[in-house]
Write a protein that holds these residues in place. Structure first.
Motif, short mmCIF file in Angstrom:
data_model
loop_
_atom_site.label_atom_id
_atom_site.label_comp_id
_atom_site.label_asym_id
_atom_site.label_seq_id
_atom_site.Cartn_x
_atom_site.Cartn_y
_atom_site.Cartn_z
N VAL A 126 25.29 4.13 34.35
CA VAL A 126 25.84 4.04 35.87
C VAL A 126 25.80 2.41 35.98
CG1 VAL A 126 25.16 4.24 38.18
CG2 VAL A 126 24.06 5.62 36.47
N GLY A 138 26.58 14.12 29.60
CA GLY A 138 25.33 14.31 30.56
C GLY A 138 24.52 13.36 30.97
N LEU A 157 20.85 19.32 25.37
CA LEU A 157 20.45 18.63 26.52
C LEU A 157 20.85 17.08 26.44
CD1 LEU A 157 16.85 19.80 27.31
CD2 LEU A 157 19.06 20.56 28.51
N PRO A 158 21.34 16.53 27.58
CA PRO A 158 21.46 14.92 27.79
C PRO A 158 20.16 14.22 27.48
CG PRO A 158 22.01 16.03 29.72
CD PRO A 158 21.29 17.20 28.80
N GLN A 159 20.43 13.00 26.90
CA GLN A 159 19.11 12.32 26.57
C GLN A 159 19.04 11.05 27.29
OE1 GLN A 159 20.37 11.37 22.32
NE2 GLN A 159 19.43 9.59 22.75
N LEU A 160 18.07 10.76 28.16
CA LEU A 160 18.04 9.49 28.84
C LEU A 160 16.79 8.93 28.05
CD1 LEU A 160 18.26 10.27 32.73
CD2 LEU A 160 19.86 9.96 30.96
N THR A 161 17.15 8.12 27.17
CA THR A 161 16.09 7.68 26.17
C THR A 161 15.70 6.28 26.11
OG1 THR A 161 17.83 7.59 24.51
CG2 THR A 161 16.31 9.35 24.33
N ILE A 181 21.22 16.61 12.82
CA ILE A 181 20.98 17.90 13.27
C ILE A 181 22.52 18.64 13.42
CG2 ILE A 181 20.50 19.51 15.38
CD1 ILE A 181 17.91 17.91 13.95
N ALA A 187 16.98 16.56 21.86
CA ALA A 187 18.15 16.78 22.64
C ALA A 187 19.30 17.47 22.13
CB ALA A 187 18.43 15.42 23.25
N GLU A 188 19.49 17.27 20.84
CA GLU A 188 20.78 17.80 20.03
C GLU A 188 20.40 19.21 20.11
OE1 GLU A 188 23.43 16.32 19.38
OE2 GLU A 188 24.27 18.25 18.54
N ARG A 189 19.06 19.67 19.53
CA ARG A 189 18.93 21.00 19.41
C ARG A 189 18.77 21.77 20.72
NH1 ARG A 189 17.08 22.51 14.23
NH2 ARG A 189 16.15 20.52 13.08
N VAL A 223 20.92 4.47 33.34
CA VAL A 223 21.60 5.59 32.82
C VAL A 223 21.17 6.85 33.90
CG1 VAL A 223 22.07 7.18 31.07
CG2 VAL A 223 21.43 4.73 30.56
N GLY A 224 21.89 7.65 34.05
CA GLY A 224 21.94 8.69 35.25
C GLY A 224 22.05 10.04 34.47
N GLY A 225 21.50 11.07 35.05
CA GLY A 225 21.75 12.45 34.45
C GLY A 225 20.88 13.59 35.42
N THR A 226 21.29 14.62 35.17
CA THR A 226 20.86 15.80 35.96
C THR A 226 20.12 16.70 35.08
OG1 THR A 226 22.96 15.74 37.26
CG2 THR A 226 21.47 17.75 37.48
N SER A 260 11.29 18.49 14.96
CA SER A 260 12.03 18.82 16.01
C SER A 260 12.46 20.32 16.24
CB SER A 260 13.16 17.72 16.15
OG SER A 260 14.25 18.34 15.26
N GLN A 287 24.82 9.61 31.64
CA GLN A 287 25.95 8.63 32.36
C GLN A 287 25.48 7.20 32.51
OE1 GLN A 287 28.02 9.95 35.74
NE2 GLN A 287 29.42 8.71 35.41
N ARG A 328 21.11 12.59 16.08
CA ARG A 328 22.09 13.64 16.75
C ARG A 328 22.86 14.21 15.59
NH1 ARG A 328 22.95 15.32 22.27
NH2 ARG A 328 21.55 14.68 23.62
N ALA A 382 15.93 12.13 20.19
CA ALA A 382 17.36 12.34 20.10
C ALA A 382 17.71 13.83 19.36
CB ALA A 382 18.09 11.42 19.25
N MET A 383 17.08 14.07 18.52
CA MET A 383 17.08 15.19 17.82
C MET A 383 16.68 16.54 18.63
SD MET A 383 15.45 14.87 14.00
CE MET A 383 16.65 13.89 12.65
#
Ligand SMILES: Cc1cc2nc3c(=O)[nH]c(=O)nc-3n(C[C@H](O)[C@H](O)[C@H](O)COP(=O)(O)OP(=O)(O)OC[C@H]3O[C@@H](n4cnc5c(N)ncnc54)[C@H](O)[C@@H]3O)c2cc1C
Lengths: 320, 263
Positions: free
Chosen positions: A186, A182, B141-145, A107, B136-138, B170-173, B102, A184, A104, B133-134
């Motif tokens: 938990v 974004g 967006l959140p990353q659930l990796t 970038i 998600a950065e570009r 790990v949670g996200g929308t 990416s 989290q 990250r 991860a890249m």
């Protein structure tokens, strides 16, 4: 000379060995500084520890607002420090999270990224990295040509060298965007301490595979006699004998210890990817055709269930 | 729901992988295939599709950036059950690093409103593990990796991540980027029916100009890192191998360890 930022690898403020290795590497290219992202009240303790390995400035970022989220807030914090300090390079431990933060950050800052460096030297003030690729069959030297070199460094890449640094604490406040929150966390279940050295940092690793038949005591006893960490092949992990955190190989951990002992492991290419750069390799396998024997400095063709306990006895006796 | 699965075409790990004269990985001269680690991502995407009330509500698109032959990776994903494929092929892409790759993937994904972007945990060749991860950065967006388990409910996603020091939930929308590990569950083999059906599935081929990517932003010459040299590691010298006979092996090994000063 510009500052080389070393992101402190730690557990709740307890500094881990790769941090000192990275400070030692950083000193070859510039002035080592440390960035500690963690509980603020541990800042001075961490500074005391890292100044012994040459850290001049210790940037302390309180993680109260960051730690509930995955990766992104730490990358934002580092970006802000890079903007303030304009370092010559940033070194981050090559853990899973370390690499993601680095991705990250590259970038964000428009910078080149090199992952899994196993050595670092200076070409003027540019860091030149060494990486080991294709399951250790090639060595690659590379450098970053754009932005701030962002480099993730594998454990055991250098012998930490003590050097007196100023260790001046500088608290840095960072702002974390909502977008970075974004993902989290938990719930978190810390891994149980084994009382053994950390796998990736250990000087000696003893691993067991399918050949243990699930009976890991001989492997563990030998490890304990040698003060070693315990590893496993994927076959042993898939059989549920050891948790995934023990797995060595392409989809597990990469280790590069002084001594690697593989017991009941055939030596598949994906396993080799995780251990091939070990300095000395030993295998115990009952099949003399097992590919692992192509790699070894010393091999015993025999049943691990009799050989390992006997070796453990010998080690204990000779250690007195 | 729209799911994008990023799939990579890699040289077969059991083949003889090597570097070319320009110090890039030879991706043409050796047999390639869909990176096994990306199969896990395809599998998880398909499981989300199958769990949906109506499978038609979920559309899985396999996206691959790579040379001509890389279309095989997309085809394999289609055979496994993905609904459609996108293959970005352009001479200018050769030698691209993770940063450029990416970028191209992000441009493809931005063309459509994807709810989930799914990746494998690493490629089986470069193994940098940084593309998710890249991306998600570009894409901001959140990353659930590094998920060993993925659960979705409406637009909520929860993963289990076997992190370096802890196992985390790990949670996200949605929308977000997910990467899955090889612990997430065996990937299916394409069935005969799947192989036949794949032949009729839409497979779009795009060039950089279709995506509005400047050829000057990708490829070897603009890589943000430069390889100085590559050296084949000298083969390890053949070691000593002894047969254990009534305890001789253990003794010989202990002697070896002592000579090397490990004990
Ligand atoms: C995408 C992908 C990723 C992978 N990632 C990894 C990874 O990260 N790590 C990994 O390890 N594997 C990984 N694998 C799996 C790998 O290909 C092998 O299947 C695995 O390493 C085999 O484990 P093993 O050597 O324990 O088992 P086996 O290959 O079954 O070997 C067992 C060995 O034990 C010996 N043996 C049996 N009994 C005894 C005894 N009593 N005494 C002494 N020796 C005995 C046998 O002779 C044999 O050589 C991956 C595979 C894929 C496809």
């Amino acid at each position: 000379m510009s500052q080389i930022l070393v992101v402190v690898d730690h557990a709740e403020g307890a500094v881990k060995k790769p941090t000192y290795e990275m400070l030692t590497l950083a000193a070859r290219v510039g002035e080592p500084s440390a960035v500690f992202i963690g509980p603020k009240d541990k800042g001075s303790e961490v500074a005391e520890a890292v100044k012994k390995y040459g850290a001049g400035t210790v940037y302390v970022v309180d993680d109260a607002e960051l730690k509930g989220y995955l990766v992104a807030p730490k990358a934002e914090a580092l970006q802000q420090i890079i903007e303030q300090v304009s370092p010559g390079a940033v070194l981050i431990a090559s853990s899973a999270e370390g690499k993601e933060i680095a991705g990250r950050l590259a970038i964000k800052t428009g910078s080149g990224l090199i992952t899994d460096a196993v050595d670092l030297e200076a070409d003027g003030d540019t860091p030149v990295t060494t990486q080991s690729v294709f399951a250790g069959s090639y060595t690659v030297k590379a450098k970053v040509t754009r932005g701030t070199p962002i480099i993730t460094v594998k454990p055991n890449s250098a012998t930490p060298q003590e050097a007196e640094g100023a260790g001046t604490v500088e608290e840095v406040s960072v702002t974390v965007s909502d977008a970075a929150k974004g993902a989290q966390i938990v719930a978190s279940q810390p891994r149980k301490a084994t009382g053994r050295p950390e796998l990736t940092e250990a000087a000696i690793v003893v691993s067991g595979g399918r050949g243990t038949g699930g009976k890991f005591e001989p492997v563990e006893d030998l490890a304990d006699a040698l003060g070693a960490a315990v590893g496993a092949s994927r076959a042993a992990v898939d059989s549920g004998w050891k948790p995934h955190s023990y797995q060595i190989g392409q989809t597990g951990k990469t280790v590069s210890p002084q001594l690697y002992i593989a017991a009941g492991i055939s030596g598949a290419i994906q396993h080799r990817a995780g251990m091939q750069t070990s300095k000395t390799i030993v295998a115990v396998n009952k099949d003399e055709e097992a590919p692992i024997f192509e790699l070894v400095d010393f091999g015993v063709v025999g049943d691990l269930h009799t050989v390992l306990p006997a070796v453990t006895e010998e080690v204990k006796q000779r250690k007195g | 729901m729209k799911i994008a699965v990023c799939v990579k075409y890699v040289p077969d790990a059991t083949g003889d992988r090597h570097f070319e004269d320009d110090k890039t990985v030879d991706r043409v001269g050796v047999d390639g295939l869909l990176s096994e680690l990306d199969e896990y991502a395809v599998e998880q995407a398909l499981q989300i599709k199958e769990k949906a009330e109506s499978a038609d509500d979920v559309e899985v698109t396999a996206i691959c950036v790579g040379p001509e032959a890389a279309v095989d990776a997309v085809r394999k994903a289609l055979q496994m059950g993905a609904d459609q494929g996108v293959h970005v092929v352009d001479d200018a892409i050769a030698g691209s690093d993770a940063i450029a790759t990416s970028l191209v993937l992000a441009k493809v994904i931005e063309k459509d409103a994807y709810d989930l972007v799914m990746c494998g945990m690493a490629s089986t060749d470069g193994s940098m593990s940084v593309v998710p991860a890249m991306l998600a950065e570009r894409l901001s967006l959140p990353q659930l990796t590094l998920a060993s388990k993925v659960e979705t409910q409406g637009d909520q996603v929860r993963i289990q991540r076997d992190g370096d020091v802890a196992t985390e939930v790990v949670g996200g929308t949605m929308p977000l980027v997910i990467s899955v590990t090889d612990q997430s569950g065996e990937a299916r083999y394409p069935s005969f029916k799947g192989i036949m059906a794949a032949k009729k599935k839409p497979l779009e081929t795009l060039s950089l100009s279709d995506l509005g990517v400047d050829a000057g932003d990708v490829g070897l010459s603009v890589a943000w890192t430069e390889v100085e040299e590559t050296t084949a590691r000298p083969p390890r010298e053949a070691g000593e191998i002894v047969k254990d006979e009534e305890g001789s092996g253990a003794k010989a090994l202990a002697d070896f360890l002592a000579a090397k000063k490990f004990i």
